[in-house]
Design a protein around this motif. Structure first.
Motif, PDB file in Angstrom:
ATOM      1  N   SER A 116     -53.077  21.358  83.808  1.00 50.03           N
ATOM      2  CA  SER A 116     -52.695  22.512  84.623  1.00 50.03           C
ATOM      3  C   SER A 116     -53.931  23.162  85.224  1.00 50.03           C
ATOM      4  O   SER A 116     -55.056  22.879  84.816  1.00 50.03           O
ATOM      5  CB  SER A 116     -51.936  23.542  83.785  1.00 50.03           C
ATOM      6  OG  SER A 116     -52.829  24.486  83.234  1.00 50.03           O
ATOM      7  N   TYR A 117     -53.669  24.031  86.210  1.00 51.14           N
ATOM      8  CA  TYR A 117     -54.766  24.779  86.833  1.00 51.14           C
ATOM      9  C   TYR A 117     -54.951  26.150  86.183  1.00 51.14           C
ATOM     10  O   TYR A 117     -55.569  27.028  86.781  1.00 51.14           O
ATOM     11  CB  TYR A 117     -54.524  24.917  88.335  1.00 51.14           C
ATOM     12  CG  TYR A 117     -54.792  23.629  89.091  1.00 51.14           C
ATOM     13  CD1 TYR A 117     -56.077  23.105  89.186  1.00 51.14           C
ATOM     14  CD2 TYR A 117     -53.758  22.939  89.722  1.00 51.14           C
ATOM     15  CE1 TYR A 117     -56.331  21.925  89.873  1.00 51.14           C
ATOM     16  CE2 TYR A 117     -54.007  21.761  90.415  1.00 51.14           C
ATOM     17  CZ  TYR A 117     -55.290  21.259  90.483  1.00 51.14           C
ATOM     18  OH  TYR A 117     -55.553  20.086  91.162  1.00 51.14           O
ATOM     19  N   GLU A 118     -54.395  26.327  85.021  1.00 50.24           N
ATOM     20  CA  GLU A 118     -54.627  27.585  84.301  1.00 50.24           C
ATOM     21  C   GLU A 118     -56.153  27.681  84.086  1.00 50.24           C
ATOM     22  O   GLU A 118     -56.769  26.734  83.562  1.00 50.24           O
ATOM     23  CB  GLU A 118     -53.847  27.527  82.981  1.00 50.24           C
ATOM     24  CG  GLU A 118     -53.724  28.852  82.265  1.00 50.24           C
ATOM     25  CD  GLU A 118     -54.945  29.142  81.411  1.00 50.24           C
ATOM     26  OE1 GLU A 118     -55.523  30.237  81.575  1.00 50.24           O
ATOM     27  OE2 GLU A 118     -55.325  28.269  80.632  1.00 50.24           O
ATOM     28  N   VAL A 133     -60.744  25.061  90.088  1.00 54.98           N
ATOM     29  CA  VAL A 133     -61.835  24.126  89.757  1.00 54.98           C
ATOM     30  C   VAL A 133     -63.163  24.680  90.284  1.00 54.98           C
ATOM     31  O   VAL A 133     -64.165  24.714  89.573  1.00 54.98           O
ATOM     32  CB  VAL A 133     -61.542  22.720  90.339  1.00 54.98           C
ATOM     33  CG1 VAL A 133     -62.709  21.781  90.096  1.00 54.98           C
ATOM     34  CG2 VAL A 133     -60.259  22.152  89.731  1.00 54.98           C
ATOM     35  N   ALA A 134     -63.150  25.144  91.543  1.00 55.56           N
ATOM     36  CA  ALA A 134     -64.381  25.697  92.125  1.00 55.56           C
ATOM     37  C   ALA A 134     -64.818  26.947  91.363  1.00 55.56           C
ATOM     38  O   ALA A 134     -65.998  27.117  91.031  1.00 55.56           O
ATOM     39  CB  ALA A 134     -64.145  26.020  93.594  1.00 55.56           C
ATOM     40  N   GLU A 135     -63.864  27.803  91.056  1.00 52.87           N
ATOM     41  CA  GLU A 135     -64.203  29.075  90.405  1.00 52.87           C
ATOM     42  C   GLU A 135     -64.732  28.859  88.994  1.00 52.87           C
ATOM     43  O   GLU A 135     -65.716  29.483  88.583  1.00 52.87           O
ATOM     44  CB  GLU A 135     -62.959  29.974  90.376  1.00 52.87           C
ATOM     45  CG  GLU A 135     -62.568  30.498  91.749  1.00 52.87           C
ATOM     46  CD  GLU A 135     -61.120  30.961  91.834  1.00 52.87           C
ATOM     47  OE1 GLU A 135     -60.666  31.229  92.967  1.00 52.87           O
ATOM     48  OE2 GLU A 135     -60.444  31.044  90.784  1.00 52.87           O
ATOM     49  N   MET A 136     -64.098  27.974  88.245  1.00 57.05           N
ATOM     50  CA  MET A 136     -64.544  27.753  86.861  1.00 57.05           C
ATOM     51  C   MET A 136     -65.887  27.010  86.822  1.00 57.05           C
ATOM     52  O   MET A 136     -66.681  27.205  85.900  1.00 57.05           O
ATOM     53  CB  MET A 136     -63.477  27.007  86.061  1.00 57.05           C
ATOM     54  CG  MET A 136     -62.233  27.840  85.783  1.00 57.05           C
ATOM     55  SD  MET A 136     -62.590  29.418  84.902  1.00 57.05           S
ATOM     56  CE  MET A 136     -62.463  30.622  86.210  1.00 57.05           C
ATOM     57  N   LEU A 137     -66.144  26.211  87.825  1.00 56.78           N
ATOM     58  CA  LEU A 137     -67.460  25.578  87.922  1.00 56.78           C
ATOM     59  C   LEU A 137     -68.524  26.639  88.218  1.00 56.78           C
ATOM     60  O   LEU A 137     -69.620  26.631  87.622  1.00 56.78           O
ATOM     61  CB  LEU A 137     -67.421  24.511  89.022  1.00 56.78           C
ATOM     62  CG  LEU A 137     -68.549  23.497  89.035  1.00 56.78           C
ATOM     63  CD1 LEU A 137     -68.750  22.826  87.683  1.00 56.78           C
ATOM     64  CD2 LEU A 137     -68.271  22.444  90.109  1.00 56.78           C
ATOM     65  N   PRO A 141     -47.929  16.497  96.851  1.00 56.21           N
ATOM     66  CA  PRO A 141     -48.657  16.699  95.593  1.00 56.21           C
ATOM     67  C   PRO A 141     -48.028  15.884  94.465  1.00 56.21           C
ATOM     68  O   PRO A 141     -46.799  15.768  94.397  1.00 56.21           O
ATOM     69  CB  PRO A 141     -48.494  18.196  95.314  1.00 56.21           C
ATOM     70  CG  PRO A 141     -47.966  18.796  96.580  1.00 56.21           C
ATOM     71  CD  PRO A 141     -47.248  17.708  97.310  1.00 56.21           C
ATOM     72  N   VAL A 142     -48.866  15.313  93.623  1.00 56.92           N
ATOM     73  CA  VAL A 142     -48.370  14.540  92.491  1.00 56.92           C
ATOM     74  C   VAL A 142     -49.324  14.759  91.311  1.00 56.92           C
ATOM     75  O   VAL A 142     -50.541  14.657  91.467  1.00 56.92           O
ATOM     76  CB  VAL A 142     -48.232  13.040  92.852  1.00 56.92           C
ATOM     77  CG1 VAL A 142     -49.539  12.433  93.322  1.00 56.92           C
ATOM     78  CG2 VAL A 142     -47.672  12.236  91.716  1.00 56.92           C
ATOM     79  N   PRO A 143     -48.788  15.113  90.140  1.00 52.76           N
ATOM     80  CA  PRO A 143     -49.694  15.378  89.011  1.00 52.76           C
ATOM     81  C   PRO A 143     -50.337  14.095  88.501  1.00 52.76           C
ATOM     82  O   PRO A 143     -49.636  13.127  88.205  1.00 52.76           O
ATOM     83  CB  PRO A 143     -48.780  16.000  87.946  1.00 52.76           C
ATOM     84  CG  PRO A 143     -47.402  15.601  88.341  1.00 52.76           C
ATOM     85  CD  PRO A 143     -47.388  15.369  89.809  1.00 52.76           C
ATOM     86  N   MET A 144     -51.651  14.055  88.445  1.00 50.86           N
ATOM     87  CA  MET A 144     -52.383  12.946  87.825  1.00 50.86           C
ATOM     88  C   MET A 144     -53.043  13.437  86.532  1.00 50.86           C
ATOM     89  O   MET A 144     -53.472  12.635  85.704  1.00 50.86           O
ATOM     90  CB  MET A 144     -53.415  12.367  88.783  1.00 50.86           C
ATOM     91  CG  MET A 144     -52.825  11.617  89.980  1.00 50.86           C
ATOM     92  SD  MET A 144     -51.909  10.117  89.533  1.00 50.86           S
ATOM     93  CE  MET A 144     -53.232   9.043  88.976  1.00 50.86           C
ATOM     94  N   ASN A 145     -53.193  14.748  86.405  1.00 49.06           N
ATOM     95  CA  ASN A 145     -53.615  15.387  85.147  1.00 49.06           C
ATOM     96  C   ASN A 145     -54.985  14.955  84.654  1.00 49.06           C
ATOM     97  O   ASN A 145     -55.187  14.838  83.434  1.00 49.06           O
ATOM     98  CB  ASN A 145     -52.564  15.126  84.056  1.00 49.06           C
ATOM     99  CG  ASN A 145     -51.200  15.618  84.464  1.00 49.06           C
ATOM    100  OD1 ASN A 145     -51.069  16.707  85.009  1.00 49.06           O
ATOM    101  ND2 ASN A 145     -50.174  14.809  84.229  1.00 49.06           N
TER     102      ASN A 145
END
Ligand code: SF4
Ligand code: SF4
Length: 380
Positions: free
Chosen positions: A12-14, A64-68, A220-224
Motif C-alpha cells: 500500500s501507499y500508506e 514514495v517521493a515524500e518518504m524518500l 493501474p494494477v497492484p504489483m506490490n
C-alpha cells in the motif's frame, strides 16, 4: 558483470508502510551513504510525465517521493530537490496536483522546475553526442532515479532506463523523437543519456503499476513491490520478468547490455529480499503477474526495409477513439513532426486526423492525451 537488485514487498501507499519498505530496500543495497555523501547536492528524478491523480499510476506516487525525502532528511542530506521534465505542462504543477509541496517542504526537499535547458556535450556517447539537459540535472552532484513501473507504446516498458529521458529539458524531448524515430535508436540514445547522467541509484515504484495503454492511458494494477538497484538494466529485467515479458524483447534492455550500462541476464543478477536471496524463478512465482497487459511482440530489426514507405502502414499506429476525444488539442501540440502528423483538418468540432505518411510512430500523442482517447492500433 554482476548486479544486485533488491525487491521489497509493499502492499500500500500508506506513508509509514512505504517508509519502512524504502528503508529495507536501501539497507539491502548497502545504505544510501554508500552511494551519496551528505554534503552532495541530491536530485530525486521522479516520473511526472504529466499532471494526473496519484491513483492513476501515471506518475511516481507522492508517498514514495515524500518518504524518500524524509529518509534523506533523517540521514542529514541538506541539499535535496525533486522534479522531472514531463512531456506536457509544468512538473511543478504536476507535483502540486499530487499534493507533494507541503510534505516535500516539511523534509527540506525543494521542487525542481526543470525549466531551463543547458547544452551538454557528450563526446564519448556511442549514439548521441549532445543533450539539452535541464539545469537542475546538470547542477546536481547525485541523481536518484525514482521511476514508475509502467507499459510504454514504443519501448514496451518504461522503468529505470527510460526514466532518464525526463532529464532532457521540455521541448527538446520532441527533437529527440524526430532524430531517433525507431524504438531501437531511441533506446540507444537513452542508454547514452543514462551513461552521461549516471544516477547513483534507481528506485522503482511498482506498488501499483500501469498495464495496457501506458505510459499515461493504461490501467493501474497492484504489483506490490519496490525495486532498488544501481544497475537500471538489471532492475528493468526484473520488472520485465515479473510481468512475464522477455527482457530481450525490450529495446532499452538490449541496448543497455550492448553499451555497457548493465545486464539483463538472470545468471548475472543477485536478487535479494528482506527474507534473503531469492532465485528469479521463485521471485516470479511469488510476485509475478502473468496476465499483465504489455506488448510482448519482439521489435522489428532496423534495416533498409524499414525505410520502405509501404511498411509504415503495417507498423502499429496511433488511433483516436472519437467517443472519448474531447478535442483539447494536446495531441496536436505534442506531435514533434515538422508541420504536424495530426491536425484538426475537419475543424475543432471533430477529433484530429492523422497523416500516417508523416507520422513517425513516436506515440507522443498517445502518451500525452489526457483523456485516454488514443490507443495503438492492434494493441488495444
Ligand atoms: S489529446 Fe486526446 S482528447 Fe485531446 S484532441 Fe487529442 S485525442 Fe482528443
Ligand atoms: S502523430 Fe503521434 S505518433 Fe505520429 S508523429 Fe505525431 S505524435 Fe508521433
Amino acid at each position: 558483470m554482476h548486479s544486485k537488485v533488491a525487491l521489497v514487498p509493499c502492499g500500500s501507499y500508506e506513508p509509514e508502510r512505504v517508509y519502512q519498505a524504502l528503508r529495507q530496500g536501501l539497507d539491502l543495497v548497502g545504505g544510501i551513504g554508500k552511494y551519496i555523501r551528505t554534503d552532495e547536492k541530491v536530485l530525486l528524478k521522479l516520473n511526472l510525465v504529466r499532471e494526473a491523480d496519484a491513483d492513476r499510476a501515471v506518475t511516481t506516487h507522492p508517498a514514495v517521493a515524500e518518504m524518500l525525502a524524509r529518509i534523506l532528511s533523517e540521514e542529514h542530506y541538506s541539499d535535496v530537490s525533486a522534479g522531472d521534465s514531463g512531456g506536457f505542462g509544468s512538473s511543478i504543477k504536476s507535483m502540486e496536483h499530487l499534493g507533494m509541496r507541503e510534505e516535500l517542504t516539511k523534509y527540506g526537499c525543494r521542487m525542481a522546475a526543470f525549466d531551463e535547458a543547458v547544452r551538454t556535450a557528450y563526446p564519448q556517447g556511442i549514439h548521441a553526442k549532445e543533450f539539452m539537459l535541464a539545469r537542475d540535472v546538470v547542477e546536481a552532484d547525485a541523481v536518484i532515479s525514482v521511476c514508475k513501473m509502467k507499459t510504454h507504446a514504443l519501448e514496451h516498458i518504461t522503468g529505470a532506463v527510460k526514466n532518464q529521458y525526463g532529464c532532457v529539458q521540455g521541448k527538446h524531448k520532441a527533437a529527440g523523437h524526430t532524430r531517433y524515430p525507431s524504438a531501437e535508436s531511441m533506446a540507444r540514445m537513452i542508454v547514452d543519456l543514462n551513461l552521461l547522467v549516471r544516477p547513483r541509484l534507481y528506485i522503482m515504484d511498482g506498488i501499483v503499476a500501469m498495464e495496457g495503454n501506458g505510459p499515461t492511458s493504461g490501467d493501474p494494477v497492484p504489483m506490490n513491490v519496490l525495486l532498488f538497484s544501481t544497475d537500471p538494466v538489471a532492475l528493468d529485467s526484473v520488472f520485465a520478468r515479473l510481468v512475464y515479458l522477455d527482457p530481450e524483447s525490450v529495446p532499452t534492455e538490449g541496448a543497455g547490455a550492448q553499451m555497457g550500462l548493465g545486464t539483463w541476464k538472470e545468471e548475472e543478477i543477485d536478487l535479494v529480499t528482506p527474507d534473503g536471496q531469492l532465485s528469479m524463478g521463485d521471485a516470479v512465482a511469488k510476485y509475478g503477474r502473468p496476465g499483465f497487459r504489455v506488448n510482448r511482440k519482439k521489435g522489428k530489426a532496423e534495416g533498409i526495409m524499414n525505410t520502405i514507405t509501404i511498411l509504415r502502414f503495417l507498423k502499429p499506429a496511433p488511433r483516436i477513439d472519437a467517443d472519448k476525444c474531447r478535442k483539447c488539442g494536446v495531441c496536436v501540440e505534442s506531435c514533434p513532426v515538422d508541420g504536424k502528423a495530426l491536425r484538426f483538418s475537419k475543424g475543432r468540432d471533430h477529433p484530429p486526423v492523422y497523416n500516417y505518411r508523416k507520422c513517425i510512430r513516436c506515440f507522443c500523442c498517445q502518451e500525452m492525451c489526457p483523456h485516454k482517447a488514443i490507443y495503438v492500433r492492434g494493441r488495444r
